[in-house]
Design an enzyme around this catalytic site. Structure first.
Site, short mmCIF file in Angstrom:
data_model
loop_
_atom_site.label_atom_id
_atom_site.label_comp_id
_atom_site.label_asym_id
_atom_site.label_seq_id
_atom_site.Cartn_x
_atom_site.Cartn_y
_atom_site.Cartn_z
N SER A 73 0.89 9.03 -40.75
CA SER A 73 1.65 7.80 -40.82
C SER A 73 1.26 6.77 -39.76
O SER A 73 1.56 5.59 -39.91
CB SER A 73 3.14 8.12 -40.67
OG SER A 73 3.40 8.64 -39.38
N LYS A 76 2.96 2.14 -32.06
CA LYS A 76 3.47 2.41 -33.42
C LYS A 76 4.92 1.92 -33.49
O LYS A 76 5.69 2.10 -32.54
CB LYS A 76 3.40 3.92 -33.68
CG LYS A 76 3.74 4.33 -35.10
CD LYS A 76 3.61 5.86 -35.26
CE LYS A 76 3.90 6.32 -36.67
NZ LYS A 76 3.77 7.79 -36.82
N SER A 120 0.45 13.10 -38.24
CA SER A 120 0.46 11.63 -38.30
C SER A 120 -0.37 10.93 -37.22
O SER A 120 -0.56 9.72 -37.28
CB SER A 120 1.90 11.11 -38.24
OG SER A 120 2.50 11.24 -39.50
#
Lengths: 483, 95, 494
Positions: C158, C83, C182
């Site tokens: 996210s 990420k 997330s």
């Protein structure tokens, strides 16, 4: 003194701790250096970086607490103080609002008021908390841009907040000096004001004499010397009194002291002040100080100046004034104590330090810590005087100055400069006889009973011997020759 | 609670953000909606409950004050939008 | 050999058996990315040369270890997607924000360092909601990641890029971060397995902070075994993170088959209004499955959990408002041109550099910390936090594990909630309380809804119970095939 008004003063003193590394990262804690060479991703607030608290910084803050009579709180938290400023890379300063390390201290001291009277006094400490220092903005010559150097950013800092217990510039400066001495004796900071490692903000208000209600206060920043504190207080009290006498109101505001111009300028009013939005820093765990840790630190606290002074008066039988000077600075007292390991003449060590060494230090604008010879050297010099190898005036001038100039140990200096005292009676007798022959008038005066002329005659002998004649012997010889 | 446009402007100034005048109404309304949602916390009785700032129960995470470590200054400055020698450069600071 | 058909563990086993090399595996995934990512947009930054170069180095180490007869780390040679809020030395790290559009960190996050120490290969950086604020990856400043099961739907957020990449077989493993769900929410939307570890088990050093007291890095994989091995690789004490636990950890991977038949509580708070019937049914089916595996399953209620969502938005926004203040255009990142003075530079750089959602959170957080509101909001939220922690403690005195949905709905349509911040926030209903209490939780595939979108189930455990969570999911996955399903087979993105 301000006619018709009482002054109320509180201080916020910032003091940089003398740790090896910064408070939240492993960068060097050192004054100066090429810009940004003492920085890293943590103190530059780069993304993803986290603070890790320096144990030594916590301990030095606690020691400062002990040195100022504070209680140490069982639990302390680090909080974030949020504000945008170019020298604050994270746009928050890690500090302590809700749970500081130290609370409620007291410092006793004496000072001479503006009428020359010696006063005993005390000031209460509200709190001491640990935080990080900010970087520096350098404004370039053409004023288009500012340059940022973060070497100082993250240096451990303690803020010492007093209660508004002071009422005059004299008292405030004396308190500040007493506080500074304690911090230095505690070994937590070098307290060099010229390098910014000790700074004070002054909160000041005035009120009509006898009134119970405090006036509106202003805060003055940027006070970089004790003299500046003194002048700023005098100036601000006067300014406030003038405002009031003109029927104006005092506005709660922050003012910047300009020492060159000798006046303060408004920085921002209370309304413009930031809302700092303090909250507990989630990146840092609470600090728990248990009794064991407290005791360990309390034991490690060096002797404070007041205790030392008492010891000097009791053990060494030195006058209070002398002891006050010897304990005004840890460098002086440790030099004094070390010299005593090498000579028995305590009084002479004290005199040499407080009169002669401090004179030269003041004249050459150096710090006591810059002295380049050892306490043993000073002791040797004193022993050489006491054993009659040199006379005291040569020791205090020529030899001591040479020692300050780094010319070597006292005996080496005496040897190379040929300063050994002339004690040989035959040699000196010749010179005494010469002086008597060359100065018939003074000799006559002496014989008529004018004893003090002997000083003049002695001076003539010293001139002829480049000051090396042993004074006692010369006087004996004159007395014999002039009977 | 109600949120006013003035409050939104003040908050924006603290946060160094600019909210376009044309978006101000919508933003204010949205803030109000979220704050109202947050207000649901006020329905609970928190009397006698201590706030939990740190959930872990860890204390005294301290590092020794050991030998300083030097970081490569050039690397630290490599992301700087503007620099002069080893300094970060910004437009003049107005006080 | 069909590399893409293998689980992360199977890949590692074949590399250890010299049937595959790290380079072959890496190349295979890079190929998939180049073929499919135009449709999915899971990746922000992939540099084939960088990844292959790393794979070669890793393979050399593997060869050397094997030649010495040494045991390889469990995931040696396996590629992993990262990420884009985790710093990788010398690799662009943007947090999907314009304000960091060109930021190249001169350091590695500890989780990255740990993965590299375990001989894993960094494939590239995955898309996300800007600064991890969002539940749909629609708040990325750079691209819209699509749900591989239905490209008209969001992948969740996210960590939407990481979840989508694993679902679309662009990577066998990925790292995400979970502040309020997330990892778990996108794992649910994309039909993969995602673990949010106990706060403090994986170092946050080098993770660009959103909300420091809630953020936690965790793994994505197709199955629990992959998650366990990746969690093992990245966890551990880190002296650079003061919130990192100083302790020795057992290997969750070695415990993966040690099914302990835990007592399971169905969390009724997350089985009520707002949760779709398909999802409720999946929970009921899972209950039956666990009962058939010998677990006691009871219903359990923690009423204070209703406080978690408002408390979460106050705490996370307050911390974010402070954490994101450092992005000011001075030392790195985006700087607005032509500012007159420094204040102007701050305001312009931040206003132009941050997206709407980030600004909204900064504003909310700034508000709740202001003098006058601190006690009413921030401090109240800290008190609510105490109640949530206590509520979970009480529950875990009765059961070993809690079972509930990972999300109230399956993946929603792109654009469906972008105009309504509040409805987006409700997508985190089932996940935020876990972060508030610092607990571990895992999201895993538990079926499909009527439109064929994956349903995510969630198991929540007490502190440090990751091994129990993972082995419990593993037992479920031994009995089901939901986690093996592929979007392509189900008619998703080709």
């Amino acid at each position: 003194m301000l006619k018709g008004y009482d002054i109320t003063i509180g201080l916020e003193v910032h003091c940089e701790l003398n740790t090896q590394t910064k408070v939240f990262c492993n960068c060097k804690n050192e004054f100066g250096g090429e810009p940004n060479t003492h920085t890293c991703p943590v103190c530059l607030g780069m993304p993803g970086m986290l603070p890790v608290l320096n144990k030594q910084a916590v301990e030095k803050c606690i020691l400062a607490g002990f040195a100022t009579g504070c209680s140490i709180n069982d639990i302390a938290h680090m909080d974030r103080k949020n504000y945008f400023y170019p020298d604050s890379p994270k746009a928050y300063q890690i500090s302590q609002l809700y749970h500081p390390l130290c609370s409620e201290g007291l410092i006793k001291f004496s000072f001479t008021d503006d009428e020359g009277t010696e006063q005993q006094s005390q000031v209460r400490i509200e709190r001491i908390h640990l935080e990080e220092d900010a970087g520096k903005s350098i404004h370039d010559a053409w004023g288009k841009s500012s340059l940022l150097d973060f070497n100082r950013c993250g240096v451990p800092l303690i803020e010492i907040v007093t209660y508004p217990d002071m009422t005059s510039a004299e008292q405030t400066c004396a308190f500040f000096e007493a506080l500074r001495a304690r911090l230095r004796f505690a070994g937590v900071s070098d307290c060099k004001m010229q390098e910014g490692s000790l700074r004070a903000d002054v909160n000041l208000s005035i009120k009509p004499v006898g009134s119970d209600t405090l006036g509106t206060r202003t805060e003055m920043k940027n006070l970089n010397s004790v003299k500046a504190i003194y002048r700023a207080i005098k100036s601000e009290a006067k300014r406030q009194a003038e405002e009031l006498s003109q029927g104006k109101r005092i506005i709660q505001e922050t003012r910047r002291w300009d020492d060159n111009k000798g006046r303060s300028l408004r920085m921002r009013s209370k309304e413009e002040a930031n809302d700092y939005r303090y909250f507990p820093d989630p990146d840092l765990a609470p600090i728990a100080v248990d009794e064991e840790w407290k005791n360990e630190l309390r034991k490690s606290l060096p002797e404070m100046p007041a205790e030392k002074m008492k010891k000097y008066m009791d053990e060494f039988a030195l006058p209070e004034y002398d002891c006050g000077i010897l304990t005004s600075d840890p460098d002086i007292s440790s030099f004094f104590e070390a010299a005593l390991n090498h000579t028995k003449n305590i009084k002479s060590v004290s005199n040499f330090i407080m009169v002669d060494m401090l004179r030269i230090i003041k004249e050459t604008e150096m710090e006591f810590s810059d002295v380049c010879f050892s306490p043993a050297d000073l002791a040797q010099l004193i022993n050489l005087v006491d054993t009659g190898v040199i006379n005291i005036s040569t020791a205090k001038t020529t030899v001591l100055e040479a020692m300050f100039a780094g010319e070597g140990s006292p005996d080496a200096i005496i040897e190379s400069k040929g300063l050994k005292q002339m004690g040989n009676e035959d040699e000196l007798l010749k010179i005494v006889q010469e002086v008597i022959a060359e100065n018939p008038t003074p000799v006559q005066q002496y014989k008529e009973g004018k004893q003090q002329v002997i000083g003049f005659l002695m001076g003539q002998v010293m001139k002829k011997t480049q000051g090396k004649a042993k004074p006692d012997t010369v006087i004996e010889l004159f007395k014999k020759e002039l009977i | 609670m109600a949120v006013t446009k003035e409050q939104v402007k003040y908050i924006a100034s603290l946060a160094k953000l600019e909210i376009d005048e044309k978006d101000l109404d919508a933003f204010t309304k949205e803030m109000e909606q979220i704050i109202e949602f947050a207000d649901s916390l006020n329905t609970i009785d928190t009397e006698g409950i201590a706030p939990t700032a740190h959930i872990q129960g860890i204390e005294n995470v301290l590092r020794p004050d050991s030998t300083p470590v030097q970081f490569d200054t050039e690397k630290l400055l490599s992301n700087a939008p503007e620099k002069v020698d080893t300094c970060f450069s910004v437009p003049k600071v107005v006080e | 050999m069909n590399i893409l058909g293998l689980s992360a563990i199977e890949i590692a086993e074949k590399i250890a058996a010299k049937e595959l090399t790290a380079v072959e595996v890496t190349r295979a995934y890079l190929d998939v990315i180049s073929q499919t990512d135009d449709a999915i947009n899971a990746w922000l930054y992939v540099d084939d040369a960088y990844a292959l170069n790393n794979a070669e180095k890793v393979q050399k180490e593997i060869d050397s270890l094997l030649s010495q007869g040494k045991k390889l780390p469990a995931l040696a040679g396996v590629p992993v997607g990262i990420k884009d809020n985790m710093c990788v030395n010398s690799v662009k790290t943007t947090c999907a924000s314009k304000i960091l559009y060109n930021f190249v960190p001169p350091y590695d996050a500890t989780a990255i360092k740990n993965a590299q120490k375990n001989l894993m290969v960094i494939l590239g950086k995955t898309n996300m909601d800007e600064f991890a604020m969002g539940s749909s990856t629609e708040h990325s400043a750079f691209k819209q990641t699509k749900n591989p099961w239905n490209t008209r739907c969001v992948p969740g957020g996210s960590s939407g890029g990481s979840a989508a990449a694993v679902a679309a077989l662009q990577a066998p493993l990925a790292l995400g971060s979970d502040t309020g769900g997330s990892i778990r929410q996108p794992a649910a939307f994309c039909g993969v397995t995602g673990l949010k570890p106990t706060y403090g088990t994986v170092s946050r050093y080098g993770l660009v902070a959103f909300a420091s007291s809630l953020d936690q890095i965790g793994p994505f994989a197709k199955d629990a075994a992959g998650c366990a091995a990746l969690f093992d690789a990245i966890k551990g004490h880190d002296e650079k993170d003061s919130t990192s636990y100083k302790m020795e950890y057992e290997s969750s991977y070695e415990e993966i088959d040690n099914f302990k038949k835990p007592t399971i509580g169905i969390l009724t708070e997350y089985m009520g209004e707002g949760v779709t019937n398909d999802i409720k049914q999946a929970v009921i089916d899972a209950k039956a499955k666990y009962e058939s595996l010998g677990c006691d399953v009871i219903e359990i209620s923690i009423p204070v959990l209703t406080l978690a969502l408002p408390a979460y938005y106050i705490l996370s926004s307050a911390e974010a408002s402070s954490n994101l203040s450092r992005f000011d255009g001075v030392r790195y990142g985006y700087r607005s041109e032509g500012a007159d003075d420094l204040q102007d530079l701050y305001i312009r750089s931040r206003s132009e550099g941050f997206g709407t959602e980030v600004k909204r959170r900064i504003m909310l957080g700034t508000f709740t910390l202001c003098s006058g509101y601190y006690d009413e909001y921030y401090n109240k939220a800290l008190k609510a936090r105490s109640l949530v922690v206590k509520g979970y403690e009480d529950a875990f005195s009765k059961v070993d594990i809690l079972l509930c949905p990972a999300t109230p709905t399956t993946a929603f349509k792109i654009g469906e909630k972008t105009d309504d911040a509040m409805s987006m926030y409700l997508a985190d209903l089932c996940t935020v309380s876990v972060n508030i209490a610092g607990l571990p939780a895992i999201s895993f595939p538990g079926g499909f809804d009527e439109s064929g979108l994956p349903i995510g189930l969630q198991l929540i455990g007490s502190k440090f119970s990751e091994s129990l969570l993972l082995s419990t999911v593993n037992a479920f996955q031994n009995e089901t095939n939901y986690h093996k399903a592929c979007p392509a087979e189900k008619g998703g993105a080709k």
